[in-house]
Design a protein around this motif. Structure first.
Motif, mmCIF file in Angstrom:
data_model
loop_
_atom_site.group_PDB
_atom_site.id
_atom_site.type_symbol
_atom_site.label_atom_id
_atom_site.label_comp_id
_atom_site.label_asym_id
_atom_site.label_seq_id
_atom_site.Cartn_x
_atom_site.Cartn_y
_atom_site.Cartn_z
ATOM 1 N N ASN A 137 43.245 34.427 37.655
ATOM 2 C CA ASN A 137 42.845 35.540 36.803
ATOM 3 C C ASN A 137 43.758 36.738 37.044
ATOM 4 O OD1 ASN A 137 41.076 38.092 36.203
ATOM 5 N ND2 ASN A 137 40.129 36.372 35.108
ATOM 6 N N CYS A 138 44.020 37.500 35.980
ATOM 7 C CA CYS A 138 44.947 38.626 36.098
ATOM 8 C C CYS A 138 44.426 39.727 37.010
ATOM 9 C CB CYS A 138 45.239 39.217 34.713
ATOM 10 S SG CYS A 138 46.240 38.126 33.668
ATOM 11 N N SER A 139 43.097 39.758 37.241
ATOM 12 C CA SER A 139 42.539 40.773 38.138
ATOM 13 C C SER A 139 42.535 40.336 39.596
ATOM 14 C CB SER A 139 41.113 41.116 37.703
ATOM 15 O OG SER A 139 40.278 39.959 37.781
ATOM 16 N N ALA A 140 42.939 39.093 39.870
ATOM 17 C CA ALA A 140 42.920 38.568 41.239
ATOM 18 C C ALA A 140 44.136 39.083 42.009
ATOM 19 C CB ALA A 140 42.923 37.053 41.222
ATOM 20 N N GLY A 144 47.193 38.686 44.798
ATOM 21 C CA GLY A 144 48.047 37.583 45.197
ATOM 22 C C GLY A 144 49.097 37.257 44.159
ATOM 23 N N VAL A 145 49.995 36.393 44.536
ATOM 24 C CA VAL A 145 51.129 36.052 43.680
ATOM 25 C C VAL A 145 50.732 35.126 42.538
ATOM 26 C CG1 VAL A 145 52.782 36.374 45.559
ATOM 27 C CG2 VAL A 145 51.738 34.127 45.194
ATOM 28 N N GLN A 146 49.552 34.498 42.608
ATOM 29 C CA GLN A 146 49.124 33.581 41.553
ATOM 30 C C GLN A 146 48.422 34.282 40.403
ATOM 31 O OE1 GLN A 146 46.786 30.708 43.789
ATOM 32 N NE2 GLN A 146 48.505 29.274 43.802
ATOM 33 N N ALA A 147 48.211 35.580 40.503
ATOM 34 C CA ALA A 147 47.527 36.317 39.441
ATOM 35 C C ALA A 147 48.321 36.216 38.136
ATOM 36 C CB ALA A 147 47.350 37.777 39.846
#
Length: 329
Positions: A231-234, A236-239
């Motif tokens: 999710n874009c609000s998370a 980390g680099v995986q956002a």
């Protein structure tokens, strides 16, 4: 009888036995002995004749006097050892599946207290259950065929019939609810999507499906926004990203996996994202693939039922041999 009485009288006379008093005392006892019935020669001859008759009957019909245990024929021996080998093969396969399942659970730490809640969705649990069932039933069939144990063979027959019944029932349910199969498939894929990071097995399964079918997410690539890590609000680099298996070119320089190929793709528009990842979802693609493989799936199911039927028939033949008499050889 009279000559015997006369000989006894002469023997017990005063000249034969010392004294008239003693002879008078022994004569009544001797008289009683003489009166006792003695078997005659005719009785002995009759007994011998009856014995000869019994002996001749025993010689003519020995099975009535000493029943002979029936021996198995070559076909029965062949079926018995084939049943043993058949069950031994499935016993080894069951133990292999059980070992793989236990190894997977231990390697991932799925049996720890904090992960027990996720155990129900762990694919390795299926390996453990299938391995346990196949091993127990095949072991009963092995020992029953080898030791001619009717109880174990009945357990084996009942278990195989239960398995076949469950398979047929499952097939009929799939035919009855085939229109709802897409909804069930969507729910399963959604579970895989939400637990993508927590379950390495589910992550591997999702990646293989997305690479093989050229799809991403359930209905579209934006379904990955529901994953708390993408999710874009998370943090980390995986956002705002999707798994690298969604990329059009997942390999860098044609050989090295590029895990960051889809970084930030959720922040792009559909037109820009189309040049980076697959936009279409996997539900439609997977449903179409399953329909195209229906013939192969039906063939595998038919082969499995035939194998179970073969084991069942062999077990029933051994049971029939046991019921006909004690098995020898």
């Amino acid at each position: 009888m009279a000559p015997l009485r006369e000989r006894l009288s002469r023997f017990l006379s005063p000249h034969g036995v010392g004294g008239s008093g003693e002879s008078s005392r022994l004569l009544p006892q001797a008289a009683r002995l003489v009166e006792l019935p003695y078997p005659s020669d005719d009785d002995d001859d009759e007994g011998l004749q009856l014995g000869d008759v019994h002996l001749s009957v025993a010689e003519q019909h020995p099975e009535e006097w000493h029943p002979v245990t029936p021996k198995l024929g070559a076909f029965s021996h062949c079926v018995r050892y084939l049943a043993f080998l058949w069950n031994l093969l499935f016993l080894l396969l069951g133990l292999l599946a059980l070992g793989v399942g236990v190894w997977g659970l231990l390697a991932k730490g799925s049996l720890q207290d904090e992960r027990l809640a996720l155990l129900g969705s762990d694919p390795m649990l299926l390996f453990v259950l299938v391995g346990l069932g196949a091993s127990a039933v095949s072991l009963a069939g092995c020992l029953g065929a080898l030791r001619s144990n009717a109880c174990l063979l009945r357990f084996f027959v009942g278990s195989v019939l239960a398995f076949v019944g469950l398979e047929v029932l499952g097939g009929l349910l799939l035919l009855a609810v085939r229109r709802r199969l897409r909804d069930a498939l969507r729910a399963a894929l959604l579970l895989c999507l939400l637990r993508y990071q927590q379950e390495p097995d589910l992550r591997l399964l999702v990646d293989e499906v997305q690479r093989a079918l050229g799809c991403c997410g359930l209905r579209s690539y934006r379904d990955w926004e529901s994953n708390p890590y993408f999710n874009c609000s998370a943090p980390g680099v995986q956002a705002c990203s999707v798994p690298s298996s969604c990329c059009l070119q997942p390999l860098q320089n044609g050989s090295v996996a590029n895990e960051q190929c889809a970084r930030g793709v959720l922040s792009l528009g559909d037109v820009e994202a189309a040049g980076v990842v697959h936009l279409g979802g996997c539900v439609v693609q997977l449903g179409a693939w399953l329909r195209s493989q229906a013939g192969g799936i039906a063939s595998v199911a038919a082969v499995l039922v035939l194998l179970e039927a073969a084991g069942l028939l062999m077990a029933l033949k051994v049971l029939a041999d046991i019921a006909s008499g004690p098995m020898q050889g």
